[in-house]
Write a protein that holds these residues in place. Structure first.
Motif, mmCIF file in Angstrom:
data_model
loop_
_atom_site.group_PDB
_atom_site.id
_atom_site.type_symbol
_atom_site.label_atom_id
_atom_site.label_comp_id
_atom_site.label_asym_id
_atom_site.label_seq_id
_atom_site.Cartn_x
_atom_site.Cartn_y
_atom_site.Cartn_z
ATOM 1 N N GLN C 264 -6.718 1.085 2.469
ATOM 2 C CA GLN C 264 -6.741 -0.200 1.786
ATOM 3 C C GLN C 264 -5.512 -0.450 0.938
ATOM 4 N N HIS C 265 -4.903 0.603 0.471
ATOM 5 C CA HIS C 265 -3.747 0.417 -0.412
ATOM 6 C C HIS C 265 -2.478 0.234 0.435
ATOM 7 N N PRO C 266 -1.640 -0.706 0.074
ATOM 8 C CA PRO C 266 -0.420 -0.921 0.867
ATOM 9 C C PRO C 266 0.435 0.334 1.017
ATOM 10 N N TYR C 267 0.459 1.175 -0.021
ATOM 11 C CA TYR C 267 1.282 2.377 0.085
ATOM 12 C C TYR C 267 0.725 3.327 1.137
ATOM 13 N N GLY C 305 2.958 -2.397 -14.847
ATOM 14 C CA GLY C 305 1.860 -2.839 -13.982
ATOM 15 C C GLY C 305 1.621 -1.847 -12.869
ATOM 16 N N CYS C 306 1.609 -2.333 -11.644
ATOM 17 C CA CYS C 306 1.427 -1.445 -10.499
ATOM 18 C C CYS C 306 2.746 -0.750 -10.204
ATOM 19 N N ARG C 307 2.719 0.558 -10.153
ATOM 20 C CA ARG C 307 3.973 1.295 -9.982
ATOM 21 C C ARG C 307 4.595 1.107 -8.605
ATOM 22 N N ARG C 311 8.283 -1.844 -4.246
ATOM 23 C CA ARG C 311 8.456 -1.671 -2.803
ATOM 24 C C ARG C 311 7.342 -2.357 -2.017
ATOM 25 N N CYS C 312 6.487 -3.051 -2.708
ATOM 26 C CA CYS C 312 5.294 -3.584 -2.052
ATOM 27 C C CYS C 312 5.547 -4.986 -1.523
ATOM 28 N N TRP C 313 5.140 -5.225 -0.292
ATOM 29 C CA TRP C 313 5.351 -6.546 0.291
ATOM 30 C C TRP C 313 4.263 -7.530 -0.101
ATOM 31 N N ILE C 318 0.893 -10.872 -10.892
ATOM 32 C CA ILE C 318 -0.103 -10.074 -11.616
ATOM 33 C C ILE C 318 0.203 -8.575 -11.518
ATOM 34 N N CYS C 319 0.857 -8.179 -10.427
ATOM 35 C CA CYS C 319 1.130 -6.757 -10.203
ATOM 36 C C CYS C 319 2.096 -6.211 -11.244
ATOM 37 N N ALA C 320 2.944 -7.084 -11.795
ATOM 38 C CA ALA C 320 3.912 -6.632 -12.781
ATOM 39 C C ALA C 320 3.292 -6.542 -14.167
ATOM 40 N N GLU C 323 -2.016 -3.324 -14.644
ATOM 41 C CA GLU C 323 -2.113 -2.138 -13.823
ATOM 42 C C GLU C 323 -3.436 -2.175 -13.083
ATOM 43 N N PRO C 324 -3.421 -2.096 -11.747
ATOM 44 C CA PRO C 324 -4.687 -2.136 -11.014
ATOM 45 C C PRO C 324 -5.472 -0.839 -11.217
ATOM 46 N N PRO C 325 -6.753 -0.933 -11.556
ATOM 47 C CA PRO C 325 -7.552 0.308 -11.736
ATOM 48 C C PRO C 325 -7.917 0.909 -10.384
ATOM 49 N N CYS C 340 -5.326 -1.319 -6.290
ATOM 50 C CA CYS C 340 -4.476 -2.419 -5.841
ATOM 51 C C CYS C 340 -5.221 -3.723 -6.069
ATOM 52 N N HIS C 341 -4.495 -4.733 -6.542
ATOM 53 C CA HIS C 341 -5.130 -6.031 -6.775
ATOM 54 C C HIS C 341 -5.485 -6.720 -5.469
ATOM 55 N N PHE C 342 -4.798 -6.354 -4.417
ATOM 56 C CA PHE C 342 -5.012 -7.073 -3.154
ATOM 57 C C PHE C 342 -5.379 -6.119 -2.024
ATOM 58 N N ALA C 343 -6.209 -5.143 -2.345
ATOM 59 C CA ALA C 343 -6.557 -4.145 -1.341
ATOM 60 C C ALA C 343 -7.371 -4.765 -0.220
HETATM 61 S S1 SF4 Z 1 -1.315 -4.025 -6.965
HETATM 62 FE FE1 SF4 Z 1 0.168 -5.466 -6.166
HETATM 63 S S2 SF4 Z 1 2.071 -4.296 -6.093
HETATM 64 FE FE2 SF4 Z 1 0.438 -2.838 -6.353
HETATM 65 S S3 SF4 Z 1 -0.025 -2.227 -4.307
HETATM 66 FE FE3 SF4 Z 1 -1.427 -3.886 -4.768
HETATM 67 S S4 SF4 Z 1 -0.378 -5.693 -4.061
HETATM 68 FE FE4 SF4 Z 1 1.153 -4.084 -4.103
#
Ligand code: SF4
Ligand SMILES: Nc1ncnc2c1ncn2[C@@H]1O[C@H](COP(=O)(O)OP(=O)(O)OP(=O)(O)O)[C@@H](O)[C@H]1O
Ligand SMILES: Nc1ncnc2c1ncn2[C@@H]1O[C@H](COP(=O)(O)OP(=O)(O)O)[C@@H](O)[C@H]1O
Ligand code: SF4
Ligand SMILES: [Mg+2]
Ligand SMILES: [Mg+2]
Lengths: 387, 330, 354
Positions: C264-267, C305-307, C311-313, C318-320, C323-325, C340-343
């Motif tokens: 689910q996480h972009p990374y 925010g989100c580390r 590099r995230c597309w 909000i990501c900056a 910090e997403p829990p 991730c906010h958009f998992a």
């Molecule tokens: S919280 Fe935002 S920046 Fe972090 S992984 Fe999710 S979408 Fe990408």
């Protein structure tokens, strides 16, 4: 500890892997998607004389313990525009054989026989001052560890410029322009600033890009990449492999890619050569070798790797260790570890070195094994285990 | 950079101060009595002895003596000897007990001798020593390499003063192939300066060149097997560029480290050399003043030696940062 | 892909109830000195910044992530080779994060570590027998005179010739040395082994031998593993549960099949799609690739925010700022969490399809 300055991080963030068009705002929304097209067909599709032809190459090192036979009768060829992957365990002679192509071995401590032809010209036996003209010009090499392969005390720009000026009688300014061009080409953001920096100020992936820039600065016809991504993280590895691929598409050079990672082979190679104890044991197109392997050692390699996508069965390691190169086993070098040798009649596996023969009587896919029914054994026993 | 210089200055001053205190303390801990030495043995009356003591301020508490001495360096001092006033200008290091001349002046004439000697030494070991070492590294395993290495081993097992004495005895006196050691200021006659120092230089330099050849060989052998040397060769560079451009620069780093550590030793080597070749340098001066318990001269020499030491170490650090961009002056 | 359940999956369910090891908000901040102008500023490397997970007896948790993301540091804190800056390490309910060396003794036995480099992690001047029996002596585990028997038993257990107990490490190959390291860890009958890249330095064929050995140990002795690796294939093979780390934090964690099948996480998605895969050659259509650009930012001064946002597309404003829990997402199955906010799950990242 070196940390890139904050502004720099912004560079790398919006920067793009080389060769790909710069992402516009819309493209940045979606992941960049790259699929690699495979070149199909035979080992030498065009039928011309390939650019690099290695024939019956042997490399021996006389040492205090005896003679190390690192490469024993290796033959292969690579046409322009194609990628040959050489795979094998460490110590199988991958690096030694490709260093011979560059003429990098210490003359006094190495015995090389056989033939290596580059665009028709023989390399073996060439005097040092002739070899110097070939190295870095027609053939370039990218090494495994970009950290230790770049000189720590000279700027990256200096090192690339030097590589260009060795083979081109041009002024420093012209060479600098060329170096900046190359840094840009390999996707290093902000080349002008990076030109003046030292390797320790680069990240691992950037260093490898710089190494590639240095290798390609003279438009080589052949690039030998010796485990170019082994020291890198997967995400960076993917960037570097894409870069090599794109550069090859652009310049049509021949690539010899040395690796022990079959995953990398599957994604990059047109042709594959499997080495074991200094010999080629299987050779063919990537399709042939990976999808229809015909040699117990190749089977063993395929069965040993846990893949990202495969099921979770127990791994089937190759038992034992690679042989000592000081005294190779008689017969097939793989026989002490081979689970199939009982199926060969007589004691041939331990007495007679199998020749490298076409797997189906004719054709370019060859392997070195006495087994008769390689195809049926693979289909019936090995393939099911691979899932 | 500024931070670096400031920090270095503080540490340099403390080194010098500690050296001074140590010298001072050592002098008084030892059973010495300069007043008695000056007074002589036969016709020394108690009265005269006490007068000398008072004149030299030797009757005051030790701490006060030291404080006066140190203050004098920065503000100057005035001495009173039997009613005669003597002005000692900044930087005042006192007057010699023995000759009554200002120590600063004595040092001024002696220092160039020692500096010439040490500088020549540095140039010799860092050029010839390093060059020979690099050659040996490039040809390692050959007969020449092995001969060189065994000769350095033999050399380093013979004490320095024996080598120096033998050369001075055989090559300048019995068979005068080399000019005898002498000193002419360079400003007066550079040719004579050179001729007079060439023998001492050769002695101190050649003896130590062998050591430096060993260090450089070791460091070059290691550097030549580095991956980036292979890269340099793969670029198509000639053997010479590879060795002298790519390898030497890295190979020098450990040699310079050793050189930095070696400076103190080279100063003490200079003492012997000056003695043997009878050069009017700091080494000879300090030996003479030790014999006569001439405290101000001893203190002055030690002071100048420690300043030279600290300065040379600073120089080595600067050299480091010039060679290696990873070393920032911090 | 679930029809071939491995033996190791059949860990007794009763044991799996209470976590053996609970790690809570573990942090390691290394102070570093940097000259800046006239003075010095004190900065910290946030090597690990708030890692939490549970490990049940006999379970195996994989820690994956790019170099420098804090995997080894986490492992070294759990074995208390490092003292954490903050956080708790509960071993059977007792917090060992701040214990003094003396109080730690009994726990050292339970928590063992196997290192990556089989060449430098063994003392070259000690015989194998010495290397393995030292922990036996330190913890008084065998009677005098019985040491050799135990050493030989251990050597046999890890697949080495017991006759070779008198040899020195340099007489063994890389894979064999790694076995010696494992035997040393086994000597004290630990309940948890932290395996820090135990097979990364080995060739594929040898790697498979060592992996099988570890699997046997886990099955036969019920040892729990924290398995650190950067090779996603190896982790998938060995671990039931996988935690993906990025810049000192866990960004996604869950059962193996969830992480590999529906990350689910972009990374995680990028990581999986970057791994070169043999599948491509066997007629499987080439997988979709996500190419991350640039490198991991410095842990000295990580992004707000989100580390991963540099590099995230998918990054949005909000990501900056927030910090997403690390929490379950709407489409998660049990035990699957992502930060991730958009998992959202992506299923076709590995070439597997069957
Ligand atoms: S919280 Fe935002 S920046 Fe972090 S992984 Fe999710 S979408 Fe990408
Ligand atoms: N003693 C230390 N002082 C300062 N920084 C440190 C120290 N030890 C580790 N670090 C830093 O902490 C971060 C995490 O390091 P760690 O070794 O845990 O990474 P890792 O995930 O194991 O990486 P790898 O895959 O390369 O082994 C890195 O940025 C590293 O440089
Ligand atoms: N200069 C040398 N002297 C002696 N043996 C060597 C030398 N260089 C390489 N070898 C040996 O040759 C064999 C093949 O090495 P190499 O080609 O580097 O293996 P790899 O396939 O891992 O690249 C190894 O056993 C290695 O130890
Ligand atoms: S020749 Fe014999 S030993 Fe060699 S691979 Fe074939 S079956 Fe095995
Ligand atoms: Mg190699
Ligand atoms: Mg690590």
């Amino acid at each position: 500890m070196s940390t890139p300055a904050p502004e720099d991080r912004k560079d790398t963030m919006v920067g793009t892997a080389a060769g790909e068009p710069a992402p516009d705002a819309a493209a940045k929304r979606g992941p960049s998607i790259a699929t690699r097209e495979k070149r199909q067909g035979t080992l030498n599709p065009s039928g011309e004389t390939p650019y690099l032809v290695v024939e019956d190459l042997t490399v021996k090192f006389p040492t205090a313990d005896g003679v190390v036979s690192a490469v024993n009768g290796l033959s292969y060829s690579v046409p322009l525009g194609r990628t040959l992957a050489i795979v094998g365990e460490s110590g199988s002679g991958k690096s030694v054989s490709s260093m011979a192509v560059m003429g990098l071995h210490d003359r006094k401590r190495t015995k090389i026989t056989g033939s290596i032809r580059l665009g028709g010209d023989e390399i073996v036996g060439l005097p040092e001052n002739e070899l110097m003209k070939v190295r870095g010009d027609a053939v370039a090499m990218v090494f495994q560890d970009p950290q230790s392969s770049l000189h720590p005390l000279y700027t990256v720009g200096n090192q690339i410029t030097e590589a260009y000026r060795v083979h081109h009688k041009v002024s420093k300014d012209v060479a600098k322009k060329r170096a900046l061009e190359m840094l840009d080409l390999v996707g290093i953001p902000n080349p002008i600033r990076r030109f003046k920096q030292y390797p320790h100020e680069f990240s691992g992936g950037m260093r490898q890009r710089a190494m590639i820039a240095m290798g390609l600065v003279n438009d080589p016809k052949l690039v030998i990449a010796d485990e170019p991504t082994t020291a890198l993280d997967v995400t960076v590895q993917a960037q570097i492999l894409d870069l090599l691929n794109n550069l090859q598409k652009e310049f049509g050079s021949a690539i010899v890619l040395i690796t022990h990672d079959l995953g990398v082979v599957a994604e990059m190679a047109d042709d594959v050569l499997v080495m074991y104890a200094g010999r080629c044991v299987e050779y063919g197109t990537a399709e042939d070798v990976l999808a229809r392997p015909r040699m117990p050692y190749t089977w063993g390699l395929l069965e040993s790797i846990p893949t990202v996508s495969a099921a979770n069965e127990r791994l089937q390691p190759i038992k034992g260790l690679p042989p000592s190169l000081l005294s190779l086993p008689s017969g097939c070098s793989f026989n002490p570890r081979c689970p199939y040798k009982e199926r060969v009649k007589g004691e041939r596996c331990t007495t007679e070195l199998p020749e490298l023969l076409p797997v189906d009587g004719a054709g370019a896919h060859t392997s070195r094994c006495h087994l008769h029914d390689k195809a049926s054994i693979y289909e019936a026993e090995v393939a099911p285990r691979l899932g | 950079m500024l931070y670096f210089v400031a920090r270095r200055l503080v540490s340099a001053l403390s080194v010098v101060l500690v050296t001074l205190i140590a010298t001072f303390a050592l002098f008084f801990v030892a059973p010495t009595d300069p007043a008695a030495a000056i007074c002589g043995e036969r016709n020394c009356t108690m009265e005269r002895y006490n007068e000398i003591k008072a004149n030299l301020h030797l009757d005051r508490p030790k701490v006060q003596q030291f404080a006066e001495y140190t203050a004098g360096i920065f503000v100057g001092r005035t001495f009173e000897t039997s009613g005669v006033k003597q002005e000692c200008t900044v930087p005042c290091l006192g007057f010699s007990f023995k000759s009554d001349r200002p120590v600063t002046e004595m040092l001024k004439t002696r220092l160039p001798v020692t500096v010439s000697l040490v500088a020549g030494y540095a140039v010799l070991v860092l050029t010839i020593g390093v060059f020979v070492g690099s050659m040996a590294a490039k040809r390692r395993g050959t007969l020449g390499d092995r001969a060189l290495m065994s000769s350095t081993l033999i050399m380093s097992s013979v004490p320095y003063y024996i080598v120096a004495l033998m050369i001075s005895l055989y090559l300048t006196i019995l068979y005068p192939i080399l000019p005898r050691g002498s000193y002419t200021p360079i400003s007066e006659n550079p040719g004579k300066w050179f001729a007079g120092l060439i023998t001492p230089w050769l002695v101190i330099g050649i003896y130590n060149c062998t050591q430096y050849a060993r260090y450089s060989r070791g460091s070059m052998v290691e550097t030549l097997s580095e991956d980036y040397i292979r890269t340099a060769r793969a670029k198509g560079l000639s053997d010479r560029s590879v060795t002298y451009k790519h390898a030497l620069r890295s190979g020098l780093i450990p040699v310079i480290t050793i050189f930095g550590l070696d400076i103190a030793a080279s100063l003490s080597g200079a003492i012997f050399t000056e003695r043997i070749f009878d050069l009017p340098g700091l080494g000879n001066l300090v030996l003479q003043s030790l014999e006569t318990y001439d405290l101000p001269v001893i203190m002055g020499t030690v002071l100048i030696a420690s300043v030279v030491l600290v300065a040379m170490n600073f120089l080595v650090d600067v050299m480091y940062s010039l060679i290696d961009p990873r070393v920032r002056l911090s | 892909m679930s029809d071939n359940v491995r033996m190791v999956d059949a860990v007794p369910a009763a044991q799996a109830g209470t976590p053996l090891l609970q790690v809570r908000d573990l942090k390691m901040h290394f102070p570093i000195k940097e000259a800046a102008g006239l003075g010095r500023t004190k900065k910290v490397v946030q090597a690990v910044d708030g890692v939490s997970f549970d490990l049940s007896a006999g379970a195996s948790l994989g820690l994956v992530g790019e170099s420098g993301c804090g995997k080894s540091t986490t492992g070294r804190m759990i074995t208390r080779l490092l003292t954490p800056t903050a956080g708790q390490i509960l071993f059977k309910g007792k917090d060992i994060a701040k214990l003094k060396e003396r109080e730690l003794r009994p726990f050292r036995r339970q928590l063992q570590i196997v290192f990556q480099d089989p060449y430098s992690s063994l003392n070259p001047r000690q015989t194998v027998s010495n290397i393995i029996s030292t922990p036996l002596r330190v913890h008084n585990l065998v009677k005098k005179g019985k040491e050799l028997d135990r050493v030989q038993e251990l050597l046999e257990r890890v697949g080495l010739n017991p006759e070779h107990h008198n040899r020195y490490p340099n007489e063994f190959s890389g894979g064999q040395r790694q076995r010696i390291g494992i035997a040393r860890a086994l000597a004290v009958e630990p309940e948890v082994i932290i395996a820090d890249e135990p097979v990364s330095a080995l060739d594929v064929s040898i790697q498979a031998q060592v992996m099988n050995l570890l699997e046997d140990l886990r099955r036969d002795l019920g040892i729990a593993f924290v398995f650190i690796a950067h090779d996603l294939g190896v982790v998938r093979h060995f671990c039931d549960e996988v935690a993906v780390m990025y810049l000192g934090k866990i960004v996604e964690q869950g059962p193996r099949d969830q992480i590999y099948g529906a990350p689910q996480h972009p990374y995680t998605q990028a990581l999986l799609s970057a791994a070169p895969d043999l599948g491509t050659i066997r007629g499987v259509p080439p997988k979709e690739r996500i190419r991350l650009v640039g490198d991991v930012p410095s842990p000295i001064d990580p992004p707000s925010g989100c580390r991963f946002r540099t590099r995230c597309w998918k990054a949005e404003d909000i990501c900056a700022t927030q910090e997403p829990p690390l929490e379950p997402k709407p489409l998660s199955t049990a035990g699957h969490v992502a930060a991730c906010h958009f998992a959202e799950p992506k299923v076709d990242l590995t070439a597997a399809s069957a």
